[in-house]
Design a protein around this motif. Structure first.
Motif, PDB file in Angstrom:
ATOM      1  N   ILE A   1      -6.579   1.059  -7.028  1.00  0.00           N
ATOM      2  CA  ILE A   1      -5.789   0.054  -6.407  1.00  0.00           C
ATOM      3  C   ILE A   1      -6.392  -0.695  -5.471  1.00  0.00           C
ATOM      4  CG2 ILE A   1      -3.594  -0.059  -4.822  1.00  0.00           C
ATOM      5  CD1 ILE A   1      -2.361   2.205  -6.408  1.00  0.00           C
ATOM      6  N   THR A   2      -7.361   0.061  -4.698  1.00  0.00           N
ATOM      7  CA  THR A   2      -8.030  -0.599  -3.480  1.00  0.00           C
ATOM      8  C   THR A   2      -9.292  -1.511  -4.285  1.00  0.00           C
ATOM      9  OG1 THR A   2      -7.938   1.414  -2.473  1.00  0.00           O
ATOM     10  CG2 THR A   2      -9.815   0.088  -1.755  1.00  0.00           C
ATOM     11  N   GLU A   3      -9.725  -1.200  -5.368  1.00  0.00           N
ATOM     12  CA  GLU A   3     -10.812  -2.166  -5.926  1.00  0.00           C
ATOM     13  C   GLU A   3      -9.845  -3.391  -6.392  1.00  0.00           C
ATOM     14  OE1 GLU A   3     -13.527  -0.720  -8.852  1.00  0.00           O
ATOM     15  OE2 GLU A   3     -13.935   1.253  -7.558  1.00  0.00           O
ATOM     16  N   ILE A   4      -8.974  -3.242  -7.243  1.00  0.00           N
ATOM     17  CA  ILE A   4      -8.230  -4.366  -7.728  1.00  0.00           C
ATOM     18  C   ILE A   4      -7.579  -5.320  -6.588  1.00  0.00           C
ATOM     19  CG2 ILE A   4      -5.634  -3.767  -8.036  1.00  0.00           C
ATOM     20  CD1 ILE A   4      -7.920  -5.180 -10.842  1.00  0.00           C
ATOM     21  N   ARG A   5      -7.268  -4.551  -5.487  1.00  0.00           N
ATOM     22  CA  ARG A   5      -6.806  -5.422  -4.323  1.00  0.00           C
ATOM     23  C   ARG A   5      -7.971  -6.404  -3.933  1.00  0.00           C
ATOM     24  NH1 ARG A   5      -3.058  -1.015  -1.613  1.00  0.00           N
ATOM     25  NH2 ARG A   5      -1.007  -2.089  -2.045  1.00  0.00           N
ATOM     26  N   SER A   6      -8.876  -5.810  -3.761  1.00  0.00           N
ATOM     27  CA  SER A   6      -9.878  -6.636  -3.399  1.00  0.00           C
ATOM     28  C   SER A   6     -10.395  -7.664  -4.293  1.00  0.00           C
ATOM     29  CB  SER A   6     -11.312  -5.561  -3.290  1.00  0.00           C
ATOM     30  OG  SER A   6     -12.645  -6.353  -2.867  1.00  0.00           O
ATOM     31  N   PHE A   7     -10.453  -7.323  -5.720  1.00  0.00           N
ATOM     32  CA  PHE A   7     -10.603  -8.403  -6.755  1.00  0.00           C
ATOM     33  C   PHE A   7      -9.683  -9.623  -6.584  1.00  0.00           C
ATOM     34  CE2 PHE A   7      -9.279  -9.839 -11.093  1.00  0.00           C
ATOM     35  CZ  PHE A   7     -10.463 -10.582 -11.373  1.00  0.00           C
ATOM     36  N   LEU A   8      -8.299  -9.287  -6.362  1.00  0.00           N
ATOM     37  CA  LEU A   8      -7.140 -10.168  -6.444  1.00  0.00           C
ATOM     38  C   LEU A   8      -7.458 -10.976  -5.273  1.00  0.00           C
ATOM     39  CD1 LEU A   8      -4.214  -7.857  -7.702  1.00  0.00           C
ATOM     40  CD2 LEU A   8      -5.555  -9.784  -8.990  1.00  0.00           C
ATOM     41  N   GLY A   9      -7.989 -10.297  -4.092  1.00  0.00           N
ATOM     42  CA  GLY A   9      -8.085 -11.128  -2.967  1.00  0.00           C
ATOM     43  C   GLY A   9      -9.040 -12.415  -2.950  1.00  0.00           C
ATOM     44  N   LYS A  10      -9.992 -12.304  -4.054  1.00  0.00           N
ATOM     45  CA  LYS A  10     -11.100 -13.296  -4.392  1.00  0.00           C
ATOM     46  C   LYS A  10     -10.507 -13.950  -5.547  1.00  0.00           C
ATOM     47  CE  LYS A  10     -14.682 -10.136  -2.659  1.00  0.00           C
ATOM     48  NZ  LYS A  10     -15.634  -9.230  -3.170  1.00  0.00           N
ATOM     49  N   SER A  11      -9.557 -13.764  -6.266  1.00  0.00           N
ATOM     50  CA  SER A  11      -9.018 -14.495  -7.448  1.00  0.00           C
ATOM     51  C   SER A  11      -7.526 -14.679  -7.291  1.00  0.00           C
ATOM     52  CB  SER A  11      -9.192 -13.714  -8.697  1.00  0.00           C
ATOM     53  OG  SER A  11     -10.555 -13.235  -8.625  1.00  0.00           O
ATOM     54  N   PRO A  12      -7.128 -16.053  -6.551  1.00  0.00           N
ATOM     55  CA  PRO A  12      -5.751 -16.235  -6.481  1.00  0.00           C
ATOM     56  C   PRO A  12      -5.210 -16.587  -7.580  1.00  0.00           C
ATOM     57  CG  PRO A  12      -7.287 -17.979  -5.468  1.00  0.00           C
ATOM     58  CD  PRO A  12      -8.047 -16.693  -5.937  1.00  0.00           C
ATOM     59  N   LYS A  13      -5.654 -16.921  -8.692  1.00  0.00           N
ATOM     60  CA  LYS A  13      -5.046 -17.441  -9.930  1.00  0.00           C
ATOM     61  C   LYS A  13      -4.327 -16.082 -10.754  1.00  0.00           C
ATOM     62  CE  LYS A  13      -9.001 -16.757 -12.958  1.00  0.00           C
ATOM     63  NZ  LYS A  13      -9.829 -17.481 -14.051  1.00  0.00           N
ATOM     64  N   TYR A  14      -4.385 -14.881 -10.006  1.00  0.00           N
ATOM     65  CA  TYR A  14      -3.785 -13.969 -10.675  1.00  0.00           C
ATOM     66  C   TYR A  14      -2.775 -13.370  -9.874  1.00  0.00           C
ATOM     67  CZ  TYR A  14      -7.867 -13.743 -13.804  1.00  0.00           C
ATOM     68  OH  TYR A  14      -8.892 -14.019 -14.755  1.00  0.00           O
ATOM     69  N   ASN A  15      -1.625 -12.810 -10.511  1.00  0.00           N
ATOM     70  CA  ASN A  15      -0.566 -11.961  -9.754  1.00  0.00           C
ATOM     71  C   ASN A  15      -1.234 -11.030  -8.786  1.00  0.00           C
ATOM     72  OD1 ASN A  15       1.692 -10.532  -8.968  1.00  0.00           O
ATOM     73  ND2 ASN A  15       2.724 -11.186 -10.668  1.00  0.00           N
ATOM     74  N   SER A  16      -0.875 -11.326  -7.416  1.00  0.00           N
ATOM     75  CA  SER A  16      -1.467  -9.915  -6.448  1.00  0.00           C
ATOM     76  C   SER A  16      -0.431  -9.287  -6.015  1.00  0.00           C
ATOM     77  CB  SER A  16      -2.008 -10.898  -5.075  1.00  0.00           C
ATOM     78  OG  SER A  16      -0.846 -11.721  -4.532  1.00  0.00           O
ATOM     79  N   ASP A  17       0.866  -9.245  -6.601  1.00  0.00           N
ATOM     80  CA  ASP A  17       2.132  -8.529  -6.310  1.00  0.00           C
ATOM     81  C   ASP A  17       2.143  -7.117  -7.014  1.00  0.00           C
ATOM     82  OD1 ASP A  17       2.877 -10.325  -4.314  1.00  0.00           O
ATOM     83  OD2 ASP A  17       4.409 -11.174  -5.398  1.00  0.00           O
ATOM     84  N   VAL A  18       1.534  -7.262  -8.237  1.00  0.00           N
ATOM     85  CA  VAL A  18       1.915  -6.096  -9.239  1.00  0.00           C
ATOM     86  C   VAL A  18       0.610  -6.029  -9.977  1.00  0.00           C
ATOM     87  CG1 VAL A  18       3.115  -7.507 -10.982  1.00  0.00           C
ATOM     88  CG2 VAL A  18       3.365  -4.906 -10.745  1.00  0.00           C
ATOM     89  N   ALA A  19       0.318  -4.814 -10.562  1.00  0.00           N
ATOM     90  CA  ALA A  19      -0.798  -4.618 -11.529  1.00  0.00           C
ATOM     91  C   ALA A  19      -0.437  -3.359 -12.508  1.00  0.00           C
ATOM     92  CB  ALA A  19      -2.256  -4.388 -10.813  1.00  0.00           C
ATOM     93  N   LEU A  20      -1.291  -3.514 -13.618  1.00  0.00           N
ATOM     94  CA  LEU A  20      -0.985  -2.278 -14.574  1.00  0.00           C
ATOM     95  C   LEU A  20      -2.189  -1.324 -14.686  1.00  0.00           C
ATOM     96  CD1 LEU A  20       0.629  -4.372 -17.359  1.00  0.00           C
ATOM     97  CD2 LEU A  20       1.649  -3.368 -15.327  1.00  0.00           C
ATOM     98  N   PHE A  21      -2.123  -0.159 -14.449  1.00  0.00           N
ATOM     99  CA  PHE A  21      -3.175   0.747 -14.530  1.00  0.00           C
ATOM    100  C   PHE A  21      -3.029   1.891 -15.435  1.00  0.00           C
ATOM    101  CE2 PHE A  21      -2.683  -0.801 -10.195  1.00  0.00           C
ATOM    102  CZ  PHE A  21      -4.023  -1.230  -9.721  1.00  0.00           C
ATOM    103  N   LEU A  22      -4.254   1.974 -16.406  1.00  0.00           N
ATOM    104  CA  LEU A  22      -4.141   2.786 -17.531  1.00  0.00           C
ATOM    105  C   LEU A  22      -5.393   3.818 -17.209  1.00  0.00           C
ATOM    106  CD1 LEU A  22      -2.712   0.397 -18.535  1.00  0.00           C
ATOM    107  CD2 LEU A  22      -3.622   0.961 -20.926  1.00  0.00           C
ATOM    108  N   ASP A  23      -4.996   5.224 -16.976  1.00  0.00           N
ATOM    109  CA  ASP A  23      -5.694   6.085 -16.707  1.00  0.00           C
ATOM    110  C   ASP A  23      -6.226   7.007 -17.941  1.00  0.00           C
ATOM    111  OD1 ASP A  23      -7.234   8.293 -15.644  1.00  0.00           O
ATOM    112  OD2 ASP A  23      -6.060   8.650 -14.079  1.00  0.00           O
TER     113      ASP A  23
END
Length: 207
Positions: A47-69
């Motif tokens: 989650i921490t990593e994807i938040r960092s990624f989304l902070g630099k990529s505004p074209k993607y949804n930053s409110d929700v994400a899907l994670f497959l472990d």
């Protein structure tokens, strides 16, 4: 005197040997025992990593994400829908992995980005548009990393399958040809989320 020596030989020495054997067994058990896997800690890290990624990529949804472990066995819930905005888990379900990812060793999977490998591929995906295919409605996936860059060309998509159970199972569920494959009811949950999103949602598959 001889009697005393014989007594010591036949009583004390065996006890010393037994003590050494027990210590040896304990040492072996300690070395071979595996640390308990914490999917919660791993999820927090992702989650921490994807938040960092989304902070630099505004074209993607930053409110929700899907994670497959994929470290979690397929019979257990390992597909997580996470609300990044309010920092909470919204839903979770089962998901099948590629048949090519099987290694023959329980709890161990392999991954590949090669065509016709039938393997799952780790990495970040952007969920694209939907289409009607063999399993009904499905969503195209675009690999954003070197580990899954061939996802679109490999026809790796997010789709449902009637043989995937809704509830957790004590045994592995069926495999796909590399696609993240979910239960029909759970797919309905994902469908509403994806279709109502104005920006592409990110799906992360990790191990």
């Amino acid at each position: 005197m001889k009697t005393r020596i014989l007594f010591l030989l036949f009583t004390v020495i065996p006890l010393v040997c037994l003590s050494c054997e027990n210590k040896k067994e304990k040492t072996i058990k300690t070395k071979t025992s595996k640390p308990i896997y914490s999917y919660e800690e791993k999820l927090k890290s992702e989650i921490t990593e994807i938040r960092s990624f989304l902070g630099k990529s505004p074209k993607y949804n930053s409110d929700v994400a899907l994670f497959l472990d994929m470290k979690i066995e397929s019979g257990r819930n390992r597909f997580f829908v996470y609300d990044l905005k309010h920092n909470k888990l919204l839903n979770k379900g089962l998901v099948g992995h590629g048949s090519g990812s099987e290694t023959g060793i329980q709890g161990e999977l392999k991954f590949s980005n090669i065509k016709n490998s039938n393997c799952s591929s780790l990495g970040k995906y952007a969920i694209g548009g939907s289409y009607i295919g063999t399993f009904g409605k499905a969503y195209k996936l675009y690999g954003l990393d070197k580990t899954n860059s061939n996802a679109f060309d490999r026809n790796i998509v997010l789709h449902k399958y009637s043989e995937i159970p809704f509830d957790e199972q004590p045994y592995p569920i069926c495999n796909s040809l590399g696609c993240p494959m979910v239960n029909e009811k759970f797919f309905g949950v994902l469908e509403k989320l994806i279709d109502h999103s104005k920006k592409k949602i990110i799906l992360v598959m990790y191990y």
